[in-house]
Structure formats: C-alpha cells, structure tokens
Design a protein around this motif. Structure first.
Motif, PDB file in Angstrom:
ATOM      1  N   THR A   1       7.844   2.360   9.170  1.00 24.06           N
ATOM      2  CA  THR A   1       7.721   3.100   7.925  1.00 24.06           C
ATOM      3  C   THR A   1       8.207   2.245   6.758  1.00 24.06           C
ATOM      4  N   PRO A   2       7.459   2.218   5.646  1.00 22.59           N
ATOM      5  CA  PRO A   2       7.904   1.403   4.509  1.00 22.59           C
ATOM      6  C   PRO A   2       9.234   1.875   3.939  1.00 22.59           C
ATOM      7  N   GLU A   3       9.898   0.950   3.266  1.00 25.15           N
ATOM      8  CA  GLU A   3      11.223   1.190   2.707  1.00 25.15           C
ATOM      9  C   GLU A   3      11.217   0.819   1.227  1.00 25.15           C
TER      10      GLU A   3
ATOM     11  N   ASP B   1      10.152  -2.593   0.035  1.00 28.02           N
ATOM     12  CA  ASP B   1       8.737  -2.948  -0.002  1.00 28.02           C
ATOM     13  C   ASP B   1       8.076  -2.599  -1.324  1.00 28.02           C
TER      14      ASP B   1
ATOM     15  N   VAL C   1       3.524  -0.349  -3.630  1.00 22.95           N
ATOM     16  CA  VAL C   1       4.168  -0.506  -2.334  1.00 22.95           C
ATOM     17  C   VAL C   1       3.393  -1.567  -1.562  1.00 22.95           C
ATOM     18  N   ASP C   2       4.073  -2.658  -1.234  1.00 22.41           N
ATOM     19  CA  ASP C   2       3.444  -3.807  -0.585  1.00 22.41           C
ATOM     20  C   ASP C   2       3.385  -3.561   0.922  1.00 22.41           C
ATOM     21  N   LEU C   3       2.304  -2.923   1.375  1.00 24.54           N
ATOM     22  CA  LEU C   3       2.219  -2.557   2.785  1.00 24.54           C
ATOM     23  C   LEU C   3       1.994  -3.760   3.685  1.00 24.54           C
TER      24      LEU C   3
ATOM     25  N   ASN D   1       5.270  -5.292   4.049  1.00 26.20           N
ATOM     26  CA  ASN D   1       6.050  -4.479   4.989  1.00 26.20           C
ATOM     27  C   ASN D   1       5.701  -4.837   6.430  1.00 26.20           C
TER      28      ASN D   1
ATOM     29  N   ARG E   1       7.079  -8.259   7.254  1.00 25.06           N
ATOM     30  CA  ARG E   1       8.548  -8.206   7.362  1.00 25.06           C
ATOM     31  C   ARG E   1       8.966  -7.573   8.683  1.00 25.06           C
ATOM     32  N   GLU E   2       8.337  -6.451   9.027  1.00 22.95           N
ATOM     33  CA  GLU E   2       8.664  -5.785  10.284  1.00 22.95           C
ATOM     34  C   GLU E   2       8.307  -6.660  11.486  1.00 22.95           C
TER      35      GLU E   2
END
Length: 239
Positions: free
Chosen positions: A126-128, A131, A138-140, A143, A146-147
């Motif tokens: 889930t984005p934070e 992100d 929101v940079d999905l 994200n 990063r994950e």
C-alpha cells in the motif's frame, strides 16, 4: 464482488493525494482503537504508521485515476478486516510482477510478523506518504520499486520495467501490477533474493516461491488477483 477478479490493462495510472481527514476513520475511531489493541496483542511487531487509502477510483479511457487520502495503519487494517464497509473506498496498491529470464515468476511469502503472514504474492504494498511528490501526485511506480527493494534487495537498475499496468479489482482491493523483468533465470534470481533476506535482521518476506505454471499458484495462500494475473500471463505466453 464475487467470483474471479476483473482484469484489465491500462497505459497509465494517475494518482493524486487529497489531504484528509477520512470521515469513516473519524466516525469509527473507538472501534478502530479497540480492533488495533487486539491486533497488537496478537502481533506486537505491527506498527501504526501512515498509509494512503483510495477514496475514489475511476477508469477514463486507457487510464485509471485514483484519489488517495492519508490514514493510520490501525484504521486501514480495521477497514480491511471489516470487509471494506464503505464501497467508495478501497485498498489500491502496486505490485511488482517479477519475472525471470526463463519465464518463471518470483512471489514472496510474507513473514509471520507482518499483517499478512503466510500469504504469497508479488512484492509490493500500500502506498505511503513518502510516495507523494511535491506537486501532490502519488508516485505508484516509485512505490513499487521502493517496495521491491525493501522486500527483495533488488535495485531499480537491476530490473527492467515494462510499460503499462494490469489492474485487478477484487472487492475492496485494487491491485496494480507492473510487469518487471530481471535478467537472471528464476533459480539464480531466487538465490540472489534469499541472500538478501538471510542478511536482514527481520525481513518482510519469509521466502521466495517460483511459479512456472498457473496451476502452481492455485492455493489459498495466493490471492485471487495474483492467480488471475498468472493465468493471463501464461496464457498470453502460450498464444
């Protein structure tokens, strides 16, 4: 929604942040606090950080538009565990559909200290608030990468990101899966990731599972949206 998750492909996902508060979480705070107390009693490793929940999601041609609102993890998990009681709000999250050079997919087995112990799916989450870009987008993809790095140790320069997103809607969950390739055979890629996990004090993943055929993912531990993606991917490869 019941039955198989609905799959579709979009060229882009345009996501923006709407500053809170989330009315449902405000109205249900007493219930959230009680539920959270039970969760951390069972799993003290859980942390009540900030995440983003999707308050609006709509398709516009070949793109998906999403509006997010920040909330705490306690509210997010309570909402999830209650079965997503507000139909207009959902967990809209990105996943790295990680595929090796020999065609095998690499799925992570979630660790026992996480909120999804034993579940098997692609790296992601889930984005934070981290992100969110300065202009409110929101940079999905950021994200997802990063994950992927946090869960597997793979860096962006070690993988190839293919264009477009595969979207799977399953009840209150919207999975945004990105085709990501690594130029290693599946066994070598798994060994590379396991080396990273073995060096971590408390890795998020307990292991890596290689899937070479859709029937290998037909088990309760693998969510329906991942199974649907794999069936489609292997069928497309056969065609």
């Amino acid at each position: 929604m019941t039955g198989q998750p609905k799959l579709c492909r979009v060229d882009e996902v345009v996501a923006r942040l709407d500053e809170g508060p989330w009315p449902w979480a405000m109205a249900e705070r007493a219930r959230i606090d009680a539920h959270w107390a039970g969760l951390i009693a069972a799993n003290p490793a859980l942390y009540n950080g900030q995440v983003l929940i999707a308050r609006d999601r709509r398709f516009a041609g070949n793109r998906l538009e999403v509006r997010y609102t920040p909330t705490d993890y306690a509210a997010f998990l309570t909402f999830r565990d209650l079965g997503f009681p507000e139909p207009s709000t959902s967990n809209c999250f990105g996943l790295a559909a990680l595929r090796a050079s020999d065609g095998g997919f690499l799925l992570g087995v979630m660790g026992g200290h996480t909120a999804n112990p034993g579940r098997v799916y692609f790296p992601g989450g889930t984005p934070e608030p981290a992100d969110v870009l300065p202009d409110g987008r929101v940079d999905l993809l950021g994200n997802v990468l990063r994950e992927l790095g946090e869960e597997t140790g793979l860096r962006p320069e070690e993988v190839e990101v293919r264009p477009g997103w595969t979207v799977a809607v399953e009840g209150g969950r919207t999975a945004l899966m990105r085709d990501i390739r690594i130029d290693l055979p599946a066994e070598a890629a798994r060994a590379r990731i396991m080396e990273f996990l073995d060096a971590e004090a408390e890795p998020e993943l307990a292991g890596i599972r290689i899937i070479r055929a859709p029937e290998e993912a037909e088990q309760d531990a693998v969510p329906g949206f991942v199974r649907s993606y794999l069936r489609h991917a292997f069928r497309s490869q056969a065609d």
